[in-house]
Design a protein around this motif. Sequence first.
Motif, PDB file in Angstrom:
ATOM      1  N   TYR A   1      -2.746   3.496  -2.473  1.00 53.26           N
ATOM      2  CA  TYR A   1      -2.768   2.871  -3.785  1.00 53.26           C
ATOM      3  C   TYR A   1      -2.179   1.482  -3.575  1.00 53.26           C
ATOM      4  O   TYR A   1      -1.002   1.348  -3.256  1.00 53.26           O
ATOM      5  N   VAL A   2      -3.029   0.468  -3.724  1.00 54.31           N
ATOM      6  CA  VAL A   2      -2.673  -0.882  -3.281  1.00 54.31           C
ATOM      7  C   VAL A   2      -2.272  -1.749  -4.470  1.00 54.31           C
ATOM      8  O   VAL A   2      -2.962  -1.771  -5.508  1.00 54.31           O
ATOM      9  N   TYR A   3      -1.182  -2.487  -4.276  1.00 48.43           N
ATOM     10  CA  TYR A   3      -0.670  -3.400  -5.298  1.00 48.43           C
ATOM     11  C   TYR A   3      -0.520  -4.790  -4.694  1.00 48.43           C
ATOM     12  O   TYR A   3      -0.009  -4.947  -3.579  1.00 48.43           O
ATOM     13  N   ARG A   4      -0.990  -5.778  -5.422  1.00 52.30           N
ATOM     14  CA  ARG A   4      -0.747  -7.158  -5.011  1.00 52.30           C
ATOM     15  C   ARG A   4       0.694  -7.508  -5.377  1.00 52.30           C
ATOM     16  O   ARG A   4       1.138  -7.272  -6.492  1.00 52.30           O
ATOM     17  N   LYS A   5       1.389  -8.083  -4.433  1.00 49.64           N
ATOM     18  CA  LYS A   5       2.802  -8.410  -4.632  1.00 49.64           C
ATOM     19  C   LYS A   5       2.960  -9.913  -4.797  1.00 49.64           C
ATOM     20  O   LYS A   5       2.503 -10.689  -3.964  1.00 49.64           O
ATOM     21  N   ARG A   6       3.606 -10.306  -5.874  1.00 46.84           N
ATOM     22  CA  ARG A   6       3.857 -11.731  -6.109  1.00 46.84           C
ATOM     23  C   ARG A   6       5.342 -12.010  -5.951  1.00 46.84           C
ATOM     24  O   ARG A   6       6.183 -11.317  -6.537  1.00 46.84           O
TER      25      ARG A   6
ATOM     26  N   TYR B   1       4.360  -6.555  -9.216  1.00 49.99           N
ATOM     27  CA  TYR B   1       3.264  -5.838  -8.573  1.00 49.99           C
ATOM     28  C   TYR B   1       2.103  -5.637  -9.541  1.00 49.99           C
ATOM     29  O   TYR B   1       2.312  -5.348 -10.721  1.00 49.99           O
ATOM     30  N   PHE B   2       0.885  -5.794  -9.013  1.00 52.65           N
ATOM     31  CA  PHE B   2      -0.320  -5.659  -9.828  1.00 52.65           C
ATOM     32  C   PHE B   2      -1.299  -4.759  -9.083  1.00 52.65           C
ATOM     33  O   PHE B   2      -1.653  -5.036  -7.925  1.00 52.65           O
ATOM     34  N   PHE B   3      -1.727  -3.681  -9.740  1.00 55.82           N
ATOM     35  CA  PHE B   3      -2.606  -2.707  -9.100  1.00 55.82           C
ATOM     36  C   PHE B   3      -3.956  -3.328  -8.766  1.00 55.82           C
ATOM     37  O   PHE B   3      -4.541  -4.057  -9.567  1.00 55.82           O
ATOM     38  N   GLU B   4      -4.453  -3.027  -7.552  1.00 54.27           N
ATOM     39  CA  GLU B   4      -5.738  -3.535  -7.086  1.00 54.27           C
ATOM     40  C   GLU B   4      -6.696  -2.352  -6.882  1.00 54.27           C
ATOM     41  O   GLU B   4      -6.738  -1.758  -5.789  1.00 54.27           O
ATOM     42  N   PRO B   5      -7.466  -1.981  -7.904  1.00 58.18           N
ATOM     43  CA  PRO B   5      -8.356  -0.814  -7.792  1.00 58.18           C
ATOM     44  C   PRO B   5      -9.370  -0.944  -6.663  1.00 58.18           C
ATOM     45  O   PRO B   5      -9.688   0.045  -5.989  1.00 58.18           O
ATOM     46  N   SER B   6      -9.896  -2.159  -6.433  1.00 61.42           N
ATOM     47  CA  SER B   6     -10.947  -2.343  -5.433  1.00 61.42           C
ATOM     48  C   SER B   6     -10.448  -2.109  -4.011  1.00 61.42           C
ATOM     49  O   SER B   6     -11.242  -1.814  -3.105  1.00 61.42           O
TER      50      SER B   6
ATOM     51  N   SER C   1       0.855  -1.185   0.000  1.00 59.14           N
ATOM     52  CA  SER C   1       0.000   0.000   0.000  1.00 59.14           C
ATOM     53  C   SER C   1       0.891   1.234   0.000  1.00 59.14           C
ATOM     54  O   SER C   1       1.748   1.377   0.877  1.00 59.14           O
ATOM     55  N   VAL C   2       0.684   2.109  -0.973  1.00 63.33           N
ATOM     56  CA  VAL C   2       1.537   3.287  -1.145  1.00 63.33           C
ATOM     57  C   VAL C   2       0.734   4.555  -0.860  1.00 63.33           C
ATOM     58  O   VAL C   2      -0.406   4.702  -1.331  1.00 63.33           O
TER      59      VAL C   2
END
Length: 489
Positions: free
Chosen positions: A91-96, A118-123, A65-66
């Motif tokens: 601004y949240v990103y899923r981290k793999r 990182y993949f942006f998570e709009p929800s 979360s940024v």
Amino acid sequence: ITMNKSKLAIGLFVAGTLTAVFGLVILFVGPIIIDDQIVKNLVIDPENEVSYTMWKDIPVPFFMSVYFFNILNPTEFLAGEKPMVEQRGPYVYRKRLQKQNITFHPNHTVSYLEYRSYFFEPSMSVGNESDVVTIPNMLVLGAAVMMDNMPHAVRLLLSATFKSFKEGPFLSKSVGELMWGYDSKLVDFLNKWFPGMLPSTGKFGLFSEFNNSNTGMFTVHTGKDDIRLIHKVNSWNGLTKLIYWKTPQCNMINGTAGQMWPPFMTKESTLPFYSPDACRSLELVYQREGIMKGIPLYRFVAPKTMLANGSDYAPNEGFCPCRQSGLLNVSSCRSNAPVFISQPHFYNADPVLLDYVQGLQPTEDEHGLFIDIHPETGVPLNVSIRLQLNLYMKKVSGITETGKISEVVMPMIWFEENGYMDGAIVKTFHTNLVLLPMVMVYMQYCFLGLGLATVLGAVLLHYSGKVRPLQHMVTAPSANKPTHWRPPF
């Protein structure tokens, strides 16, 4: 009948004794068996299918979360007034995370590269990557500080270069561009004529180096020869010590890679780990006990000494030149850029830092970092690593872009990397490491109680068989004893 009771008592006594002995055996041997199973299942070994898969491809969802510090008064700030910021995000990103190039060595260590994407998570975000925010232009204000000791003519030339590329002291760009990079003719110019000056050769962004990259070659102990060493770093990128800092102690690579720790922790244990992003080893300390979904845990937090300056905490002298406590100068591993790391909103830092910037409100719940560990296994259950990126800036003579900016350590962004066990993983963890040991504890006391009760019953039965015949002999009337004569009237 007496003989049957005696045999029954002996049988019960033997059965009770054996049951109690079995309970005692479980009492002493049970914990050893459990610990042995923990050791066998934790060792980094492809034969440990479940634990090895969890280590290789971490199944726990991780998120970053940024939060951006949007400058509300850039004109006034440039004129010498105190900066005013508002927090934007998260601004949240899923981290793999995925380990690759895994190589086992004869000395019970294993090497790997861990890639992150990182993949942006709009929800999960407040806003989207198209949101525009205003932050300091690190290329301009950072370079100005770096050139402060250069000849005046060089500084004038640098200022002219900024103007020719239309680079000002502040940037107003979208979150996506600031995070992952934007096209800049100044960046192209610097990479062409001053190679190595910037950390990246492509687009310039705060996290452009992070996405689809690895954290360096880690070599860690598998724990096969000594479980106390499991996950501890043997070397990083071939180094057993760092070269960034001024003292051997500060250059040490301590602890693990920051994902798991050796088992059988106590409240006196600490959580040391090496962070490539912070360019140093860090260490968390025990704070309190807790429970997460029925699983016992220890919470470890960052002590105030972790980012204290050399004056407040002598062992940190090697990380200097220092400013106020609560700031880590990472310029030595960030191309000499005047970049400092702290906890968000200057939490646990020198309070004077809050006087230079308006809009900061540090609290432990929102800004303190912690790791919740299952002490028996060293496996993290809940992780929240929170750090803030700051830029040191001031007015530099000859570089007009710095205006009349007052000397300040300016927060730019802070981010939280968090993950926690959930779903099927928690159920499996709870069953194997909480319920089964609990059942064994109950079993040992049940066997002990049942055995002792059976032995007591056998003793009572044995003595009751002896007492009753004796009582019968004492109280029964004799056939030869004359009866009392009573008169007929």
